[in-house]
Design a protein around this motif. Structure first.
Motif, mmCIF file in Angstrom:
data_model
loop_
_atom_site.group_PDB
_atom_site.id
_atom_site.type_symbol
_atom_site.label_atom_id
_atom_site.label_comp_id
_atom_site.label_asym_id
_atom_site.label_seq_id
_atom_site.Cartn_x
_atom_site.Cartn_y
_atom_site.Cartn_z
ATOM 1 N N ALA A 65 0.881 -1.180 0.010
ATOM 2 C CA ALA A 65 -0.055 0.041 0.049
ATOM 3 C C ALA A 65 1.019 1.154 -0.156
ATOM 4 O O ALA A 65 0.577 2.232 -0.729
ATOM 5 N N SER A 66 1.790 1.216 0.731
ATOM 6 C CA SER A 66 2.894 2.336 0.713
ATOM 7 C C SER A 66 3.726 2.653 -0.563
ATOM 8 O O SER A 66 3.779 3.664 -1.009
ATOM 9 N N LEU A 67 3.978 1.578 -1.058
ATOM 10 C CA LEU A 67 4.483 1.527 -2.423
ATOM 11 C C LEU A 67 3.603 2.174 -3.508
ATOM 12 O O LEU A 67 3.902 3.019 -4.121
ATOM 13 N N PHE A 68 2.277 1.675 -3.603
ATOM 14 C CA PHE A 68 1.353 2.288 -4.288
ATOM 15 C C PHE A 68 1.294 3.595 -4.290
ATOM 16 O O PHE A 68 0.975 4.616 -5.359
ATOM 17 N N ALA A 69 1.029 4.070 -2.887
ATOM 18 C CA ALA A 69 0.640 5.677 -2.724
ATOM 19 C C ALA A 69 1.907 6.466 -3.066
ATOM 20 O O ALA A 69 1.998 7.626 -3.307
ATOM 21 N N ALA A 70 3.406 5.937 -2.454
ATOM 22 C CA ALA A 70 4.391 6.957 -2.657
ATOM 23 C C ALA A 70 5.150 6.733 -3.867
ATOM 24 O O ALA A 70 5.577 7.700 -4.401
#
Length: 342
Positions: A65-70
């Motif tokens: 999720a962090s990868l997708f957002a950042a």
């Protein structure tokens, strides 16, 4: 430090946390055919991770999720290029998770045998393919920019299965197997503890050989990198920790052995991330095609919001996970597993 660089390392830290924690889950699952002499032994092995395996897997969800957002461009390019490999990993993880929950339903010996096979292969496939994927990220991939923006992966699954990538997969497989065996010896007593420690000595020796070869090859591929000295330092720490963990296991100090393996996994992955830096995906077609951290990042406002969310939520997650491990810290014994119960 710029927020783009900060989030590169935050995502890296989450992935490292996932492989350190779910890594020993994989190793425990791999041990079933080797240490599970009967169903009672296999239940004992599975019970060592019963309270924590699903919590460990949440790190992958948070990292994704962090990868997708950042870094949405990194997420899109990697997940489209590694689609088949990631699909296989996902299926393996689902089968493993379902098996933990359903093998004890008491439908007969054949029922249990099938779910034990799912646990084994569901523990072998993910670390193998994750190792292949991260090795290729360190080495570089055939990516190129598209006319309408973004990047496209121009290889196939077979492109990933090159000698360096396969060595990365084998290294991850062996290290997580040894990590899991040490965890079993840390969490059990009696014959199971001694059997796990003996097997960990053998697997650990193979992991040291594979890890030294892989990290040495990684260093040789990045002799011109501006982060070479960091790669060498991280590789050296990983090597010393892995050897130290093997020696600690040899003399029966399971706690230190587990710590050594955890540090080895963390710094080996950190060496890979530093080999990638300052890119997210280096292009093997043309260096100018590489996906940089800045070029693939979200907007400044998005990163600022994510940073505040991380500041408040990550300590809570870490505290809860530490509390869970503390509650379930006691050793398990074969005698505590009821005969014939599931």
């Amino acid at each position: 430090m710029e927020l783009t660089t900060l989030w590169f390392f935050i995502v890296g830290a989450m992935l490292i946390g996932y492989f350190v924690l779910d890594g020993f889950d994989f190793g425990v699952g791999m041990s079933l055919p080797f240490l599970g002499g009967d169903d009672r032994d296999r239940r004992l092995i599975i019970n060592t991770i019963g309270p924590v395996w699903d919590l460990n897997e949440t790190w992958l969800i948070v990292a994704g999720a962090s990868l997708f957002a950042a870094f949405p461009e990194w997420y899109a390019t990697m997940f489209s290029g590694f689609y088949l490999a990631l699909l296989v990993i996902l299926v393996a993880l689902i089968l493993r998770g379902v098996s933990f929950e359903y093998r004890h339903q008491g439908k007969g010996r054949e029922w249990t045998r099938w779910f034990d096979q799912f646990i084994f292969w569901g523990s072998v496939v993910p670390p193998l393919l994750w190792g292949v994927a991260f090795a290729n990220l360190a080495q570089g991939l055939p990516i190129a920019p598209m006319e309408n923006g973004g990047w496209i992966y121009q290889g196939t699954l077979l492109t990933l299965l090159n000698p360096y990538g396969l060595l990365g997969g084998l290294t991850m497989l062996l290290i997580t197997f040894a990590h899991g065996l040490v965890f079993i010896s840390l969490k059990t007593a009696g014959d199971m503890r001694e059997g796990a420690r003996s097997l960990a000595t053998k697997v650990g020796a193979a992991a040291i050989l594979a890890g030294a070869t892989f990290l040495g090859w990684t260093i040789m591929q990045h002799v011109d990198s501006p982060t070479l000295w960091v790669i060498v330092l991280c590789s050296a720490v990983a090597a010393v920790a892995l050897i130290g963990g093997w020696v600690a296991n040899l003399v029966g100090r399971e706690g230190w052995a587990f710590t050594g393996n955890a540090i080895a996994i963390a710094f080996a992955l950190l060496a890979i991330f530093m080999a990638m830096f300052p890119n997210l995906m280096a292009s093997s077609i043309d260096p100018s095609y590489s996906m940089s951290i800045v070029g693939a990042a979200s907007s400044q406002k998005t990163l600022e919001l994510m940073t505040w969310v991380a500041v408040f939520t990550l300590p809570l997650v870490l505290a809860y996970q530490a509390w869970t491990y503390w509650i379930f810290r006691k050793r398990l014994t074969r005698e505590a597993i009821p005969v014939g119960a599931h």
